[in-house]
Write an enzyme that holds these catalytic residues in place. Structure first.
Site, mmCIF file in Angstrom:
data_model
loop_
_atom_site.group_PDB
_atom_site.id
_atom_site.type_symbol
_atom_site.label_atom_id
_atom_site.label_comp_id
_atom_site.label_asym_id
_atom_site.label_seq_id
_atom_site.Cartn_x
_atom_site.Cartn_y
_atom_site.Cartn_z
ATOM 1 N N ILE A 17 -56.207 104.937 43.488
ATOM 2 C CA ILE A 17 -55.494 103.730 43.913
ATOM 3 C C ILE A 17 -55.324 103.716 45.431
ATOM 4 C CG2 ILE A 17 -53.449 102.284 43.556
ATOM 5 C CD1 ILE A 17 -52.990 103.743 40.902
ATOM 6 N N ASP A 67 -51.436 118.803 53.148
ATOM 7 C CA ASP A 67 -50.742 118.988 51.865
ATOM 8 C C ASP A 67 -49.297 118.549 52.078
ATOM 9 O OD1 ASP A 67 -49.383 119.953 49.657
ATOM 10 O OD2 ASP A 67 -50.359 121.925 49.680
ATOM 11 N N GLU A 92 -50.015 114.499 41.618
ATOM 12 C CA GLU A 92 -50.828 114.916 40.477
ATOM 13 C C GLU A 92 -50.606 113.815 39.447
ATOM 14 O OE1 GLU A 92 -52.940 117.322 40.051
ATOM 15 O OE2 GLU A 92 -52.606 118.314 41.980
ATOM 16 N N THR A 138 -44.740 104.851 38.324
ATOM 17 C CA THR A 138 -45.466 104.487 37.108
ATOM 18 C C THR A 138 -44.513 103.940 36.043
ATOM 19 O OG1 THR A 138 -46.601 105.520 35.233
ATOM 20 C CG2 THR A 138 -45.266 106.962 36.546
ATOM 21 N N ASP A 139 -45.058 103.185 35.107
ATOM 22 C CA ASP A 139 -44.231 102.716 33.985
ATOM 23 C C ASP A 139 -43.890 103.863 33.028
ATOM 24 O OD1 ASP A 139 -46.759 103.077 32.857
ATOM 25 O OD2 ASP A 139 -46.865 101.098 31.921
ATOM 26 N N GLU A 140 -44.603 105.009 33.191
ATOM 27 C CA GLU A 140 -44.403 106.108 32.236
ATOM 28 C C GLU A 140 -43.010 106.725 32.341
ATOM 29 O OE1 GLU A 140 -47.789 108.660 31.691
ATOM 30 O OE2 GLU A 140 -49.162 107.118 32.399
ATOM 31 N N TYR A 163 -45.746 115.144 33.571
ATOM 32 C CA TYR A 163 -46.143 114.171 34.598
ATOM 33 C C TYR A 163 -45.060 113.120 34.792
ATOM 34 C CZ TYR A 163 -48.225 109.888 36.484
ATOM 35 O OH TYR A 163 -48.444 108.746 37.206
ATOM 36 N N LYS A 167 -42.511 112.343 38.001
ATOM 37 C CA LYS A 167 -42.460 111.045 38.694
ATOM 38 C C LYS A 167 -41.041 110.477 38.632
ATOM 39 C CE LYS A 167 -45.404 108.978 40.337
ATOM 40 N NZ LYS A 167 -45.988 109.017 41.709
ATOM 41 N N LYS A 202 -59.763 109.902 33.360
ATOM 42 C CA LYS A 202 -58.919 108.863 32.761
ATOM 43 C C LYS A 202 -59.763 108.051 31.780
ATOM 44 C CE LYS A 202 -55.457 110.006 35.462
ATOM 45 N NZ LYS A 202 -55.330 109.668 36.835
ATOM 46 N N TYR A 220 -57.855 109.898 21.059
ATOM 47 C CA TYR A 220 -56.763 110.757 20.603
ATOM 48 C C TYR A 220 -56.041 110.133 19.404
ATOM 49 C CZ TYR A 220 -57.102 112.833 25.351
ATOM 50 O OH TYR A 220 -57.520 113.421 26.508
ATOM 51 N N ARG A 294 -52.765 113.934 21.677
ATOM 52 C CA ARG A 294 -52.088 114.534 22.837
ATOM 53 C C ARG A 294 -50.644 114.867 22.420
ATOM 54 N NH1 ARG A 294 -51.682 110.413 27.767
ATOM 55 N NH2 ARG A 294 -53.636 111.307 28.477
ATOM 56 N N GLY A 296 -46.821 114.889 22.344
ATOM 57 C CA GLY A 296 -45.833 113.971 22.942
ATOM 58 C C GLY A 296 -46.444 112.650 23.392
HETATM 59 P P1 NAD Z 1 -55.373 110.187 41.838
HETATM 60 O O1 NAD Z 1 -55.158 111.435 41.054
HETATM 61 O O2 NAD Z 1 -56.669 109.467 41.722
HETATM 62 O O3 NAD Z 1 -55.151 110.484 43.390
HETATM 63 C C1 NAD Z 1 -54.125 111.285 43.866
HETATM 64 C C2 NAD Z 1 -54.426 111.646 45.322
HETATM 65 O O4 NAD Z 1 -53.338 112.454 45.821
HETATM 66 C C3 NAD Z 1 -55.694 112.483 45.486
HETATM 67 O O5 NAD Z 1 -56.449 111.995 46.583
HETATM 68 C C4 NAD Z 1 -55.180 113.883 45.778
HETATM 69 O O6 NAD Z 1 -56.056 114.664 46.583
HETATM 70 C C5 NAD Z 1 -53.873 113.575 46.515
HETATM 71 N N1 NAD Z 1 -52.908 114.680 46.441
HETATM 72 C C6 NAD Z 1 -52.532 115.385 45.339
HETATM 73 N N2 NAD Z 1 -51.678 116.356 45.680
HETATM 74 C C7 NAD Z 1 -51.464 116.237 47.024
HETATM 75 C C8 NAD Z 1 -50.665 116.952 47.967
HETATM 76 N N3 NAD Z 1 -49.916 117.998 47.600
HETATM 77 N N4 NAD Z 1 -50.693 116.555 49.253
HETATM 78 C C9 NAD Z 1 -51.458 115.505 49.650
HETATM 79 N N5 NAD Z 1 -52.254 114.823 48.824
HETATM 80 C C10 NAD Z 1 -52.250 115.191 47.512
HETATM 81 O O7 NAD Z 1 -54.156 109.243 41.444
HETATM 82 P P2 NAD Z 1 -54.076 107.660 41.331
HETATM 83 O O8 NAD Z 1 -54.472 107.252 39.978
HETATM 84 O O9 NAD Z 1 -54.751 107.061 42.521
HETATM 85 O O10 NAD Z 1 -52.494 107.450 41.442
HETATM 86 C C11 NAD Z 1 -51.876 107.271 42.710
HETATM 87 C C12 NAD Z 1 -50.380 107.085 42.511
HETATM 88 O O11 NAD Z 1 -50.158 105.962 41.666
HETATM 89 C C13 NAD Z 1 -49.697 108.262 41.840
HETATM 90 O O12 NAD Z 1 -48.448 108.451 42.463
HETATM 91 C C14 NAD Z 1 -49.519 107.829 40.390
HETATM 92 O O13 NAD Z 1 -48.382 108.430 39.826
HETATM 93 C C15 NAD Z 1 -49.331 106.335 40.573
HETATM 94 N N6 NAD Z 1 -49.751 105.495 39.427
HETATM 95 C C16 NAD Z 1 -51.008 105.627 38.895
HETATM 96 C C17 NAD Z 1 -51.410 104.794 37.846
HETATM 97 C C18 NAD Z 1 -52.800 104.878 37.253
HETATM 98 O O14 NAD Z 1 -53.074 104.186 36.265
HETATM 99 N N7 NAD Z 1 -53.721 105.645 37.818
HETATM 100 C C19 NAD Z 1 -50.512 103.841 37.349
HETATM 101 C C20 NAD Z 1 -49.241 103.732 37.908
HETATM 102 C C21 NAD Z 1 -48.885 104.564 38.963
HETATM 103 P P1 TYD Z 2 -55.081 107.989 30.415
HETATM 104 O O1 TYD Z 2 -56.190 107.233 31.047
HETATM 105 O O2 TYD Z 2 -55.067 109.482 30.503
HETATM 106 O O3 TYD Z 2 -53.728 107.365 30.984
HETATM 107 P P2 TYD Z 2 -52.184 107.600 30.520
HETATM 108 O O4 TYD Z 2 -52.114 108.767 29.626
HETATM 109 O O5 TYD Z 2 -51.522 107.865 31.827
HETATM 110 O O6 TYD Z 2 -51.764 106.323 29.877
HETATM 111 O O7 TYD Z 2 -55.035 107.616 28.861
HETATM 112 C C1 TYD Z 2 -54.898 106.280 28.431
HETATM 113 C C2 TYD Z 2 -54.761 106.292 26.927
HETATM 114 O O8 TYD Z 2 -55.986 106.746 26.344
HETATM 115 C C3 TYD Z 2 -53.685 107.246 26.425
HETATM 116 O O9 TYD Z 2 -53.062 106.675 25.289
HETATM 117 C C4 TYD Z 2 -54.465 108.488 26.015
HETATM 118 C C5 TYD Z 2 -55.792 107.924 25.557
HETATM 119 N N1 TYD Z 2 -56.980 108.779 25.785
HETATM 120 C C6 TYD Z 2 -57.872 109.017 24.725
HETATM 121 O O10 TYD Z 2 -57.669 108.561 23.582
HETATM 122 N N2 TYD Z 2 -58.971 109.781 24.977
HETATM 123 C C7 TYD Z 2 -59.220 110.321 26.202
HETATM 124 O O11 TYD Z 2 -60.235 111.046 26.370
HETATM 125 C C8 TYD Z 2 -58.301 110.055 27.275
HETATM 126 C C9 TYD Z 2 -58.546 110.630 28.649
HETATM 127 C C10 TYD Z 2 -57.203 109.265 27.009
#
Ligand code: NAD
Ligand code: TYD
Length: 357
Positions: A17, A67, A92, A138-140, A163, A167, A202, A220, A294, A296
């Site tokens: 993102i 970092d 993370e 996140t909504d989680e 996770y 958050k 993901k 899953y 998974r 939980g």
């Molecule tokens: P991502 O895992 O793709 O990217 C995370 C980035 O953070 C990576 O570039 C990583 O190198 C960096 N990073 C990790 N640890 C670090 C540290 N100690 N110091 C500096 N950099 C570090 O994650 P994403 O999917 O892009 O998510 C970004 C943010 O959005 C997160 O805070 C996540 O909780 C939030 N978010 C993600 C989603 C989603 O669907 N992906 C939805 C809602 C919120």
């Molecule tokens: P994910 O992309 O890991 O996002 P989050 O757990 O943060 O919502 O997973 C999305 C949904 O898909 C979640 O319900 C778990 C499921 N899932 C599978 O069924 N198989 C997979 O291999 C993965 C990675 C996720």
């Protein structure tokens, strides 16, 4: 036009993102200032995501290998660049990894956020009016819904994975700096994102790439868990709106209003990939494999995002049909990016490109 910041410090900008956000700001908003991207480059950080931006905006974009758990480095970044806004993505981010190894989640998501916000407080003393700390969440954090109901900004937190607990802890910490010190903070809580540059651990990119390799598509449990999907660029436009026009000390939900059972989404993806590759409609469906659930596993996420819509005029602009098509095409067309991830070559990007400077 929203153009109130001169230097935005983005954390985690080499991730999914964060890199989309940096591209969105430079290309879509009329922003005239500078962006400093600090990232540790974990397995999820990939500087190839921003190779075009690094070239095109070399006078206004800087990458620093940092970092956020290293307080001295973070403070040094504040001193050297004087950012007037922080957009904090670094985390993370994968639930399954947090189940297998929660420690990094606590270190980065909790302690790292503490370092950042503490450095911001010290550096911005008496200038809170002109500065802003935007925490990306996140909504989680809200937990798991049953068949009905939605997550509102007022829904009590009930995180259920390491996770989401990490958050939630960081959200509380950020809000405490608003109440205690008056720091100018905003938080956005978004639903599941998808789109280009998402690391293939993901659901959506994992399924697409497994189809291309004719590997099993692991679903899953019973596949009936529900997620609310938002195209990543729509998340970026929501963040930009809140960063510039959101009220200090407030939280805003951002969501797709687009709920899908996992199994229905995987079937849909199978059909889109098959169509693009000229295969029969059901060709990839034989690869669907139900696997152990998974632990939980949250059953359903669904966001109510009336607040950002009503107060800031934000809207989703990409339908799921469009977004999935763009995403599948992106993974089909960016074979080198995919290959570099599969081989681990993307991790060498830093060695090859960064040390030369
Ligand atoms: P991502 O895992 O793709 O990217 C995370 C980035 O953070 C990576 O570039 C990583 O190198 C960096 N990073 C990790 N640890 C670090 C540290 N100690 N110091 C500096 N950099 C570090 O994650 P994403 O999917 O892009 O998510 C970004 C943010 O959005 C997160 O805070 C996540 O909780 C939030 N978010 C993600 C989603 C989603 O669907 N992906 C939805 C809602 C919120
Ligand atoms: P994910 O992309 O890991 O996002 P989050 O757990 O943060 O919502 O997973 C999305 C949904 O898909 C979640 O319900 C778990 C499921 N899932 C599978 O069924 N198989 C997979 O291999 C993965 C990675 C996720």
């Amino acid at each position: 036009m929203d153009n109130r910041y001169q230097c935005i410090l983005v954390t985690g900008g080499a991730g999914f993102i964060g890199s989309n956000f940096i591209r969105y700001v430079f290309e879509n908003t009329g922003f005239e200032g500078k962006i400093v991207n600090i990232d540790k480059l974990t397995y999820a950080g990939n500087l190839e995501n921003l190779a075009d931006i690094n070239e095109k905006y070399s006078d206004r974009y800087v990458f620093e290998w940092v970092d956020i758990c290293d307080y001295d480095r973070v403070e040094d970044i504040f001193k050297r660049y004087s950012p007037d806004a922080v957009v904090h993505f670094a985390a993370e981010s994968h639930v399954d990894r947090s189940i297998h190894g929660p420690k990094d989640f606590i270190n980065t998501n909790v302690n790292g956020t503490f370092n950042l916000i503490e450095a911001a407080r010290k550096f911005w003393q008496n200038r809170f009016e002109y500065t802003r700390f935007h925490h990306i969440s996140t909504d989680e954090v809200y937990g798991s819904l049953g068949d009905t109901g939605y997550f509102y900004e007022t829904t009590p937190y009930d995180p259920r994975s390491p996770y989401s607990a990490s958050k939630a802890a960081s959200d509380h910490l950020v809000m405490s700096y608003y109440h205690t010190y008056g720091l100018n903070v905003v938080i956005t809580n978004c639903s599941n994102n998808y789109g280009p540059y998402q690391f293939p651990e993901k659901l959506i990119p994992l399924m697409i790439l497994n189809m291309l390799d004719e590997k099993p598509l692991p679903v899953y449990g019973d596949g009936k868990n529900i997620r609310d999907w938002l195209y990543v660029e729509d998340h970026c436009s929501g963040i930009w709106a809140v960063l510039n026009r959101g009220k200090t000390g407030e939280k805003y939900n951002i969501g797709g209003e687009n709920e899908w059972h996992n199994i229905d989404l995987v079937n849909k993806l199978c059909e889109i990939v098959a169509e693009k590759l000229g295969k029969p409609k059901d060709y990839f469906k034989r690869l669907i494999t139900f696997v152990q659930d998974r632990p939980g596993h949250d059953r359903r996420y669904a966001i109510n995002c009336d607040k950002i819509k009503n107060e800031l005029g934000w809207r989703q602009s990409v339908t799921f049909e469009e977004g999935l098509n763009i995403t599948v095409e992106w993974y089909l067309n960016n074979k080198k990016w995919v290959q570099n991830i599969k081989t681990g070559k993307y991790l060498e990007w830093l060695e090859i490109n960064y040390k030369k400077r």
